[in-house]
Design an enzyme around this catalytic site. Structure first.
Site, PDB file in Angstrom:
ATOM      1  N   ASP A   1      70.891  88.521  -0.065  1.00  0.00           N
ATOM      2  CA  ASP A   1      70.322  87.812  -1.206  1.00  0.00           C
ATOM      3  C   ASP A   1      71.457  87.479  -2.171  1.00  0.00           C
ATOM      4  OD1 ASP A   1      67.071  87.759  -2.250  1.00  0.00           O
ATOM      5  OD2 ASP A   1      68.631  87.207  -3.701  1.00  0.00           O
TER       6      ASP A   1
ATOM      7  N   LYS B   1      69.262  92.690  -7.448  1.00  0.00           N
ATOM      8  CA  LYS B   1      68.210  93.018  -6.468  1.00  0.00           C
ATOM      9  C   LYS B   1      68.807  93.798  -5.298  1.00  0.00           C
ATOM     10  CE  LYS B   1      64.677  89.968  -5.851  1.00  0.00           C
ATOM     11  NZ  LYS B   1      63.935  88.815  -5.328  1.00  0.00           N
TER      12      LYS B   1
ATOM     13  N   THR C   1      58.387  78.063   3.482  1.00  0.00           N
ATOM     14  CA  THR C   1      57.477  76.939   3.706  1.00  0.00           C
ATOM     15  C   THR C   1      58.183  75.656   3.295  1.00  0.00           C
ATOM     16  OG1 THR C   1      55.620  78.400   3.226  1.00  0.00           O
ATOM     17  CG2 THR C   1      55.193  76.028   3.162  1.00  0.00           C
TER      18      THR C   1
ATOM     19  N   LYS D   1      51.646  75.188   9.000  1.00  0.00           N
ATOM     20  CA  LYS D   1      51.674  75.980   7.760  1.00  0.00           C
ATOM     21  C   LYS D   1      51.081  75.190   6.594  1.00  0.00           C
ATOM     22  CE  LYS D   1      52.631  78.973   4.640  1.00  0.00           C
ATOM     23  NZ  LYS D   1      51.863  80.191   4.520  1.00  0.00           N
TER      24      LYS D   1
ATOM     25  N   ASN E   1      47.368  76.108   4.633  1.00  0.00           N
ATOM     26  CA  ASN E   1      47.194  76.397   3.207  1.00  0.00           C
ATOM     27  C   ASN E   1      46.344  75.333   2.523  1.00  0.00           C
ATOM     28  OD1 ASN E   1      48.512  78.778   3.245  1.00  0.00           O
ATOM     29  ND2 ASN E   1      50.265  78.155   2.021  1.00  0.00           N
TER      30      ASN E   1
ATOM     31  N   GLY F   1      45.491  80.351  -7.683  1.00  0.00           N
ATOM     32  CA  GLY F   1      46.842  80.267  -8.236  1.00  0.00           C
ATOM     33  C   GLY F   1      47.806  80.800  -7.201  1.00  0.00           C
TER      34      GLY F   1
ATOM     35  N   CYS G   1      51.909  80.076  -3.545  1.00  0.00           N
ATOM     36  CA  CYS G   1      51.821  79.244  -2.335  1.00  0.00           C
ATOM     37  C   CYS G   1      50.836  78.086  -2.441  1.00  0.00           C
ATOM     38  CB  CYS G   1      51.468  80.116  -1.138  1.00  0.00           C
ATOM     39  SG  CYS G   1      52.839  81.174  -0.661  1.00  0.00           S
TER      40      CYS G   1
HETATM   41  N1  LIG Z   1      54.875  84.829  -1.248  1.00  0.00           N
HETATM   42  C1  LIG Z   1      54.029  84.537  -0.271  1.00  0.00           C
HETATM   43  O1  LIG Z   1      52.898  85.032  -0.235  1.00  0.00           O
HETATM   44  C2  LIG Z   1      54.429  83.601   0.831  1.00  0.00           C
HETATM   45  C3  LIG Z   1      53.658  83.554   2.017  1.00  0.00           C
HETATM   46  C4  LIG Z   1      54.041  82.686   3.025  1.00  0.00           C
HETATM   47  C5  LIG Z   1      55.158  81.858   2.861  1.00  0.00           C
HETATM   48  N2  LIG Z   1      55.873  81.918   1.694  1.00  0.00           N
HETATM   49  C6  LIG Z   1      57.055  81.067   1.564  1.00  0.00           C
HETATM   50  O2  LIG Z   1      58.201  81.882   1.791  1.00  0.00           O
HETATM   51  C7  LIG Z   1      59.283  81.444   0.957  1.00  0.00           C
HETATM   52  C8  LIG Z   1      59.762  82.592   0.091  1.00  0.00           C
HETATM   53  O3  LIG Z   1      58.727  82.968  -0.777  1.00  0.00           O
HETATM   54  P1  LIG Z   1      58.787  84.309  -1.625  1.00  0.00           P
HETATM   55  O4  LIG Z   1      57.481  84.428  -2.331  1.00  0.00           O
HETATM   56  O5  LIG Z   1      59.255  85.409  -0.748  1.00  0.00           O
HETATM   57  O6  LIG Z   1      59.952  83.926  -2.672  1.00  0.00           O
HETATM   58  P2  LIG Z   1      60.731  84.884  -3.674  1.00  0.00           P
HETATM   59  O7  LIG Z   1      61.053  84.048  -4.841  1.00  0.00           O
HETATM   60  O8  LIG Z   1      59.952  86.148  -3.867  1.00  0.00           O
HETATM   61  O9  LIG Z   1      62.059  85.274  -2.900  1.00  0.00           O
HETATM   62  C9  LIG Z   1      63.089  84.376  -2.619  1.00  0.00           C
HETATM   63  C10 LIG Z   1      64.400  85.163  -2.569  1.00  0.00           C
HETATM   64  O10 LIG Z   1      65.423  84.305  -2.081  1.00  0.00           O
HETATM   65  C11 LIG Z   1      66.607  84.599  -2.793  1.00  0.00           C
HETATM   66  N3  LIG Z   1      67.544  83.471  -2.654  1.00  0.00           N
HETATM   67  C12 LIG Z   1      67.494  82.258  -3.253  1.00  0.00           C
HETATM   68  N4  LIG Z   1      68.507  81.493  -2.827  1.00  0.00           N
HETATM   69  C13 LIG Z   1      69.219  82.229  -1.928  1.00  0.00           C
HETATM   70  C14 LIG Z   1      70.374  81.990  -1.137  1.00  0.00           C
HETATM   71  N5  LIG Z   1      70.997  80.822  -1.190  1.00  0.00           N
HETATM   72  N6  LIG Z   1      70.811  82.968  -0.339  1.00  0.00           N
HETATM   73  C15 LIG Z   1      70.178  84.161  -0.300  1.00  0.00           C
HETATM   74  N7  LIG Z   1      69.076  84.445  -1.018  1.00  0.00           N
HETATM   75  C16 LIG Z   1      68.597  83.493  -1.826  1.00  0.00           C
HETATM   76  C17 LIG Z   1      66.129  84.853  -4.207  1.00  0.00           C
HETATM   77  O11 LIG Z   1      67.089  85.556  -4.959  1.00  0.00           O
HETATM   78  C18 LIG Z   1      64.870  85.673  -3.930  1.00  0.00           C
HETATM   79  O12 LIG Z   1      65.140  87.054  -3.851  1.00  0.00           O
HETATM   80  C19 LIG Z   1      58.741  80.246   0.170  1.00  0.00           C
HETATM   81  O13 LIG Z   1      59.063  79.072   0.861  1.00  0.00           O
HETATM   82  C20 LIG Z   1      57.250  80.476   0.195  1.00  0.00           C
HETATM   83  O14 LIG Z   1      56.527  79.268   0.069  1.00  0.00           O
HETATM   84  C21 LIG Z   1      55.537  82.775   0.686  1.00  0.00           C
END
Ligand SMILES: NC(=O)c1ccc[n+]([C@@H]2O[C@H](COP(=O)([O-])OP(=O)(O)OC[C@H]3O[C@@H](n4cnc5c(N)ncnc54)[C@H](O)[C@@H]3O)[C@@H](O)[C@H]2O)c1
Length: 430
Positions: free
Chosen positions: A36, A41, A123, A204, A208, A257, A260
């Site tokens: 990350d 973090k 996504t 995907k 949704n 909300g 996603c």
């Molecule tokens: N949260 C959900 O319920 C969920 C479910 C299915 C799909 N998704 C998809 O998954 C993806 C991630 O969602 P999330 O909720 O986990 O996001 P998040 O914001 O919780 O986590 C993203 C992480 O990526 C890190 N990051 C950003 N740029 C980076 C880089 N260049 N290199 C390394 N790390 C980097 C950030 O610091 C952060 O820790 C999104 O596309 C989301 O749409 C989310």
């Protein structure tokens, strides 16, 4: 479940999806190299601190501390793993399109390699895989493979969803990488959909969008129920028994909300628009959802008259129960509207308070539900945490100055609420 040593992998992005994916694959036997850009973090994770609240996640990370490696240096993952799962954020832009800057930062950071593959969990719009493969070619990295493996986990039950998914979707070009991803998931007893990259990306977005449509649909039915005297809970029960419809996502409420649905519905709408197709249905899904959040104001005014100077308590702030995620939470719109209408807003959430304080500095936060409802003229149940379903309703009535309880999730028994001397108003039912 097999815990024999399996192929090591990299996971880029350790948020809700990345950390759950990492812990899940560690449970299946892989060493996981988690990367990350957020140094704080990663430092915290190295010390065993879990940055998000997700049932079972802390235990799973602790169980597999030996297999989970945390770093800010991509080279650690590239050295040990050939499959690099991408789980960085893809938030909405002002135009409603997905912001792919974090995804592109990852793509650009990859070296030329014949040994590695990016596996997209984030996504992304349909066509992103093609654009990334084009970027790889332009950057002289044509040996880098690409797989689309969208994630369907739900916050609040993410660990369970990872380990017991309804299906795994793998879109690939028929090379080693798709097979390697399928092999990683092979210990799970689930359907695996092997398909092309564009179709996987679309599965995907369409999933949704469909779920969001179901929610907006039942919310509109609820609004008609309010006009006609029908009870939407009964209507949904009768509808849901139809095998073609099913009972899930038929709970009327004050709108969806989260990180996603809003952004993915909007991204699909924009994707269609950018390709010259007007996705009319999704416009309605979005608009119905926005109006639904605001209908609470009308319900409050019906009972209280003007909201100027009135005290309104919000129970639950997270976008849904069992998560601390406040992204696009209905409570954000509601509290802003209430404050704009002149109300004084108090609030309580069992888990999401820290983030809520940051996002809603004008609210009075309480340590528990009874503290939030003290002296309130009205209470709105916004997020259906279990503890609110078990509230001592007589104590609520005694603590309040008024009697109005708006059950924004139809989570309470109307008769029990009325029996305690409160005025009950749900969504689509009396
Ligand atoms: N949260 C959900 O319920 C969920 C479910 C299915 C799909 N998704 C998809 O998954 C993806 C991630 O969602 P999330 O909720 O986990 O996001 P998040 O914001 O919780 O986590 C993203 C992480 O990526 C890190 N990051 C950003 N740029 C980076 C880089 N260049 N290199 C390394 N790390 C980097 C950030 O610091 C952060 O820790 C999104 O596309 C989301 O749409 C989310």
């Amino acid at each position: 479940m097999s815990t024999n040593a399996r192929e090591p992998i990299g996971v880029i992005g350790t948020g809700y999806v990345g950390l759950v994916t990492a812990a899940g694959f560690a449970e299946l036997g892989s060493d996981v190299y988690c990367i990350d850009i957020d140094e704080a973090k990663i430092d915290g994770l190295r010390q065993g601190q879990i940055p998000i609240w997700e049932p079972g996640l802390a235990e799973l990370v602790e169980k597999h501390r030996g297999r989970l490696h945390f770093s800010t240096d991509l080279a650690d993952a590239l050295e040990h793993a050939r499959l690099l799962f991408v789980a960085v954020g893809t938030p909405p832009t002002y135009s409603g399109d997905a912001d792919l800057s974090a995804v592109h930062a990852v793509v650009d950071a990859m070296p030329a390699s014949d040994r590695h593959a990016l596996v997209m969990k984030s996504t992304v719009p349909c066509g992103t895989g093609e654009a990334i493969k084009r970027a790889f070619r332009e950057q002289g990295k044509e040996g880098f493979r690409y797989v689309s493996c969208p994630e369907f986990l739900k916050e609040g039950s993410a660990v369970k969803d990872f380990l017991e998914p309804d299906r795994v979707v793998i879109g690939d070009d028929g090379d080693w990488a798709g097979d390697a991803v399928a092999e990683l998931y092979s210990p799970l007893d689930t359907a695996v959909v092997r398909t092309d990259i564009k179709s996987a990306e679309m599965v995907k977005l369409a999933s949704n969008a469909f779920l969001a449509t179901k929610i907006s649909f039942i919310n509109e039915i609820a609004n008609v129920c309010e006009e006609t005297g029908a009870d939407v809970v009964e209507v949904a029960r009768g509808m849901g028994l139809d095998d073609r419809i099913g009972p899930k996502f038929l709970q009327a409420g004050i709108g969806f909300g989260g990180s996603c649905f809003p952004k993915d519905v909007s991204a699909l709408k924009q994707l269609a628009g950018n390709s010259g197709y007007h996705f009319q249905l999704l416009n309605a899904v979005i608009e119905v959802n926005e109006l639904q959040k605001r209908r609470v104001i009308g319900k409050l005014e019906k009972h209280l008259g003007t909201l100027v100077g009135k005290r309104v308590a919000l129970l639950g702030l997270a976008f849904k129960p069992n998560t601390d995620d406040m992204r696009e939470a209905t409570s954000l719109v509601l509290s802003a509207r209430l404050t704009a209408a002149g109300a004084q807003v108090s609030a309580y959430d069992p888990i999401a308070e820290d983030e809520a304080r940051r996002l809603m500095p004008g609210l009075a936060f309480a340590d528990d539900a009874l503290g939030a409802v003290r002296d309130a003229d009205a209470v709105v149940l916004v997020t259906e945490w279990d503890e609110f379903k078990a509230l001592d309703l007589s104590a609520v009535r005694d603590a309040m100055a008024g009697q109005v309880l708006i059950d924004g999730r139809n989570a309470l028994d109307p008769e029990a609420v009325r029996g305690a001397g409160l005025v009950y108003e749900g969504i689509g039912r009396e």
